[in-house]
Design a protein around this motif. Structure first.
Motif, PDB file in Angstrom:
ATOM      1  N   GLN A   1      48.033   3.854  13.254  1.00 28.71           N
ATOM      2  CA  GLN A   1      49.328   4.149  12.650  1.00 28.71           C
ATOM      3  C   GLN A   1      50.458   3.813  13.620  1.00 28.71           C
ATOM      4  O   GLN A   1      51.482   3.221  13.241  1.00 28.71           O
ATOM      5  CB  GLN A   1      49.388   5.629  12.266  1.00 28.71           C
ATOM      6  CG  GLN A   1      50.728   6.104  11.712  1.00 28.71           C
ATOM      7  CD  GLN A   1      51.003   5.617  10.304  1.00 28.71           C
ATOM      8  OE1 GLN A   1      50.069   5.279   9.582  1.00 28.71           O
ATOM      9  NE2 GLN A   1      52.273   5.586   9.910  1.00 28.71           N
ATOM     10  N   ASP A   2      50.287   4.178  14.883  1.00 28.07           N
ATOM     11  CA  ASP A   2      51.329   3.898  15.871  1.00 28.07           C
ATOM     12  C   ASP A   2      51.441   2.403  16.148  1.00 28.07           C
ATOM     13  O   ASP A   2      52.550   1.863  16.264  1.00 28.07           O
ATOM     14  CB  ASP A   2      51.029   4.649  17.170  1.00 28.07           C
ATOM     15  CG  ASP A   2      52.223   4.686  18.095  1.00 28.07           C
ATOM     16  OD1 ASP A   2      53.172   5.441  17.793  1.00 28.07           O
ATOM     17  OD2 ASP A   2      52.236   3.944  19.088  1.00 28.07           O
ATOM     18  N   ALA A   3      50.301   1.724  16.238  1.00 28.97           N
ATOM     19  CA  ALA A   3      50.306   0.289  16.543  1.00 28.97           C
ATOM     20  C   ALA A   3      50.831  -0.542  15.379  1.00 28.97           C
ATOM     21  O   ALA A   3      51.558  -1.520  15.579  1.00 28.97           O
ATOM     22  CB  ALA A   3      48.895  -0.166  16.916  1.00 28.97           C
ATOM     23  N   LYS A   4      50.485  -0.156  14.166  1.00 34.07           N
ATOM     24  CA  LYS A   4      50.821  -0.957  12.989  1.00 34.07           C
ATOM     25  C   LYS A   4      52.207  -0.654  12.440  1.00 34.07           C
ATOM     26  O   LYS A   4      52.930  -1.569  12.006  1.00 34.07           O
ATOM     27  CB  LYS A   4      49.775  -0.702  11.908  1.00 34.07           C
ATOM     28  CG  LYS A   4      49.885  -1.616  10.684  1.00 34.07           C
ATOM     29  CD  LYS A   4      49.385  -3.001  10.997  1.00 34.07           C
ATOM     30  CE  LYS A   4      49.339  -3.883   9.756  1.00 34.07           C
ATOM     31  NZ  LYS A   4      48.831  -5.236  10.073  1.00 34.07           N
ATOM     32  N   TYR A   5      52.593   0.630  12.459  1.00 36.43           N
ATOM     33  CA  TYR A   5      53.787   1.035  11.728  1.00 36.43           C
ATOM     34  C   TYR A   5      54.866   1.697  12.590  1.00 36.43           C
ATOM     35  O   TYR A   5      55.951   1.979  12.099  1.00 36.43           O
ATOM     36  CB  TYR A   5      53.399   1.991  10.591  1.00 36.43           C
ATOM     37  CG  TYR A   5      52.398   1.377   9.642  1.00 36.43           C
ATOM     38  CD1 TYR A   5      52.751   0.305   8.820  1.00 36.43           C
ATOM     39  CD2 TYR A   5      51.089   1.846   9.588  1.00 36.43           C
ATOM     40  CE1 TYR A   5      51.827  -0.267   7.963  1.00 36.43           C
ATOM     41  CE2 TYR A   5      50.164   1.274   8.725  1.00 36.43           C
ATOM     42  CZ  TYR A   5      50.535   0.225   7.915  1.00 36.43           C
ATOM     43  OH  TYR A   5      49.616  -0.349   7.065  1.00 36.43           O
ATOM     44  N   ASN A   6      54.583   1.943  13.852  1.00 43.21           N
ATOM     45  CA  ASN A   6      55.558   2.610  14.718  1.00 43.21           C
ATOM     46  C   ASN A   6      55.912   1.771  15.941  1.00 43.21           C
ATOM     47  O   ASN A   6      56.427   2.289  16.929  1.00 43.21           O
ATOM     48  CB  ASN A   6      55.018   3.986  15.154  1.00 43.21           C
ATOM     49  CG  ASN A   6      56.077   4.856  15.783  1.00 43.21           C
ATOM     50  OD1 ASN A   6      57.228   4.899  15.344  1.00 43.21           O
ATOM     51  ND2 ASN A   6      55.696   5.574  16.838  1.00 43.21           N
ATOM     52  N   GLN A   7      55.596   0.465  15.890  1.00 46.65           N
ATOM     53  CA  GLN A   7      55.939  -0.471  16.967  1.00 46.65           C
ATOM     54  C   GLN A   7      55.409  -0.005  18.332  1.00 46.65           C
ATOM     55  O   GLN A   7      56.017  -0.238  19.362  1.00 46.65           O
ATOM     56  CB  GLN A   7      57.445  -0.702  17.020  1.00 46.65           C
ATOM     57  CG  GLN A   7      58.006  -1.314  15.739  1.00 46.65           C
ATOM     58  CD  GLN A   7      59.489  -1.587  15.801  1.00 46.65           C
ATOM     59  OE1 GLN A   7      60.176  -1.250  16.772  1.00 46.65           O
ATOM     60  NE2 GLN A   7      60.024  -2.205  14.760  1.00 46.65           N
ATOM     61  N   CYS A   8      54.266   0.674  18.309  1.00 47.21           N
ATOM     62  CA  CYS A   8      53.565   1.085  19.541  1.00 47.21           C
ATOM     63  C   CYS A   8      54.413   1.970  20.453  1.00 47.21           C
ATOM     64  O   CYS A   8      54.251   1.943  21.675  1.00 47.21           O
ATOM     65  CB  CYS A   8      53.087  -0.147  20.313  1.00 47.21           C
ATOM     66  SG  CYS A   8      51.800  -1.070  19.483  1.00 47.21           S
ATOM     67  N   ARG A   9      55.258   2.785  19.870  1.00 48.39           N
ATOM     68  CA  ARG A   9      56.139   3.616  20.687  1.00 48.39           C
ATOM     69  C   ARG A   9      55.384   4.654  21.505  1.00 48.39           C
ATOM     70  O   ARG A   9      55.887   5.120  22.536  1.00 48.39           O
ATOM     71  CB  ARG A   9      57.183   4.301  19.793  1.00 48.39           C
ATOM     72  CG  ARG A   9      58.245   3.337  19.262  1.00 48.39           C
ATOM     73  CD  ARG A   9      59.305   4.060  18.438  1.00 48.39           C
ATOM     74  NE  ARG A   9      60.394   3.155  18.090  1.00 48.39           N
ATOM     75  CZ  ARG A   9      60.413   2.369  17.017  1.00 48.39           C
ATOM     76  NH1 ARG A   9      59.360   2.368  16.186  1.00 48.39           N
ATOM     77  NH2 ARG A   9      61.440   1.586  16.772  1.00 48.39           N
ATOM     78  N   ASN A  10      54.205   5.027  21.047  1.00 49.45           N
ATOM     79  CA  ASN A  10      53.396   5.983  21.802  1.00 49.45           C
ATOM     80  C   ASN A  10      52.267   5.313  22.578  1.00 49.45           C
ATOM     81  O   ASN A  10      51.369   5.993  23.075  1.00 49.45           O
ATOM     82  CB  ASN A  10      52.827   7.035  20.847  1.00 49.45           C
ATOM     83  CG  ASN A  10      53.917   7.895  20.245  1.00 49.45           C
ATOM     84  OD1 ASN A  10      54.665   8.543  20.970  1.00 49.45           O
ATOM     85  ND2 ASN A  10      54.033   7.874  18.930  1.00 49.45           N
ATOM     86  N   LEU A  11      52.347   3.986  22.690  1.00 55.29           N
ATOM     87  CA  LEU A  11      51.341   3.217  23.420  1.00 55.29           C
ATOM     88  C   LEU A  11      51.925   2.387  24.557  1.00 55.29           C
ATOM     89  O   LEU A  11      51.303   2.240  25.606  1.00 55.29           O
ATOM     90  CB  LEU A  11      50.596   2.288  22.458  1.00 55.29           C
ATOM     91  CG  LEU A  11      49.769   2.961  21.359  1.00 55.29           C
ATOM     92  CD1 LEU A  11      49.275   1.918  20.360  1.00 55.29           C
ATOM     93  CD2 LEU A  11      48.596   3.721  21.958  1.00 55.29           C
TER      94      LEU A  11
END
Length: 301
Positions: free
Chosen positions: A242-252
């Protein structure tokens, strides 16, 4: 004061059960120092034995033995290339009850029920649908991090990035000399979803780790003053995806380049990564026209 837990009891202390499938990451220096401080003589072989005893032969134990001589120097020796992913991997490589998986960059030493299944894999891509990382998602593997953290040890994130088709990675092929378990040498080509260095990505995996903890998917324990993390990898997959696909990796990741622009370029390019779309169309090619110098990439541990 909490009672000291002998290091040979750590597998039980973190709640592992018979038949569990476990991906074991560790900082042996921290564990050995702690054991010595409490009058124990630390032995890496004994640590592996203790995890085997806890999960039983019906379980499966995976220890990372990653190395990047194939991508950096163009050579790999199945039997003699050491692990660059920690001392525990090198301990496992010396044992006859563990067997190494075949990929020259992201290999694992495996013991237990699924050893033959994992060592029969012939994945070309480090993080493909036929890789050990896909097995981890599909088989409820638990990652245990002894004295280390998400930032240093959660390589599973890269598999999820690949499945999500992130815009800062591109498939890079490496061809070199591969000496197999029988000593036969051949020229082989493997591939890896490398990061575009020009975008200045910086891993921030402890952010996603905290989210996983908050959702009960990961657990952070303090035993003998050492932080030990336990992650249910199959359950972590949709959260990371979800973070990688839809949140522009903001938590990665943090990026030196403009995050919004990186993802805006994705919208006008082609699919880059993943496995097979419905209908059999391959996801895995990147439109590099917008990114001069895309030959420059980096491998991840």
């Amino acid at each position: 004061m909490t009672a000291y837990v002998p290091y040979l009891d750590l597998a039980a202390a973190v709640g592992l059960q018979p038949k569990d499938r476990v991906y074991l990451s560790s900082d042996l220096m921290a564990l050995a120092w702690n054991a010595r401080q409490h009058g124990e003589t630390f032995c890496a072989d004994a640590l592996l034995d203790s995890f085997q005893k806890q999960i039983t032969e019906e379980g499966t134990l995976l220890v990372p033995a990653f190395h990047f001589s194939f991508s950096n120097q163009g050579t790999y020796d199945y039997k003699h290339t050491p692990s660059a992913a920690g001392a525990l991997g090198n301990t496992a490589l010396q044992r006859t009850d563990f067997q190494r998986t075949a990929h020259p960059m992201h290999s694992f030493c495996v013991w237990g029920k699924d050893k033959d299944r994992l060592c029969a894999l012939r994945n070309r891509n480090s993080f493909g649908c036929d890789s050990p990382f896909a097995y981890m998602e599909q088989n409820q593997v638990i990652q245990v991090m002894l004295g280390t953290d998400y930032q240093r040890s959660m390589t599973f994130v890269h598999y999820v990035e690949y499945m999500a088709g992130v815009p800062y990675r591109f498939l890079k092929q490496f061809t070199g000399s591969y000496r197999d378990e029988n000593g036969a040498e051949s020229i082989r080509t493997y591939e890896y979803p490398a990061r575009d260095l020009e975008l200045g990505s910086v891993e921030k995996f402890n952010r996603i780790g905290k989210i996983l903890e908050d959702q009960g998917i990961a657990e952070c324990l303090t035993i003998n003053g050492i932080m030990i993390r336990k992650v249910m990898l199959a359950e972590s997959y949709p959260v990371i995806y979800q973070d990688a696909k839809y949140n522009q990796c903001r938590n990665l990741y943090d990026f030196e380049a403009d995050r919004a622009q990186i993802w805006a370029d994705l919208q006008t390019g082609e699919s880059r990564t993943g496995c097979q779309e419905e209908g059999g169309n391959e996801i895995g090619k990147r439109n590099t026209a917008k990114f001069p110098g895309m030959g420059k990439g980096v491998s991840d541990n």
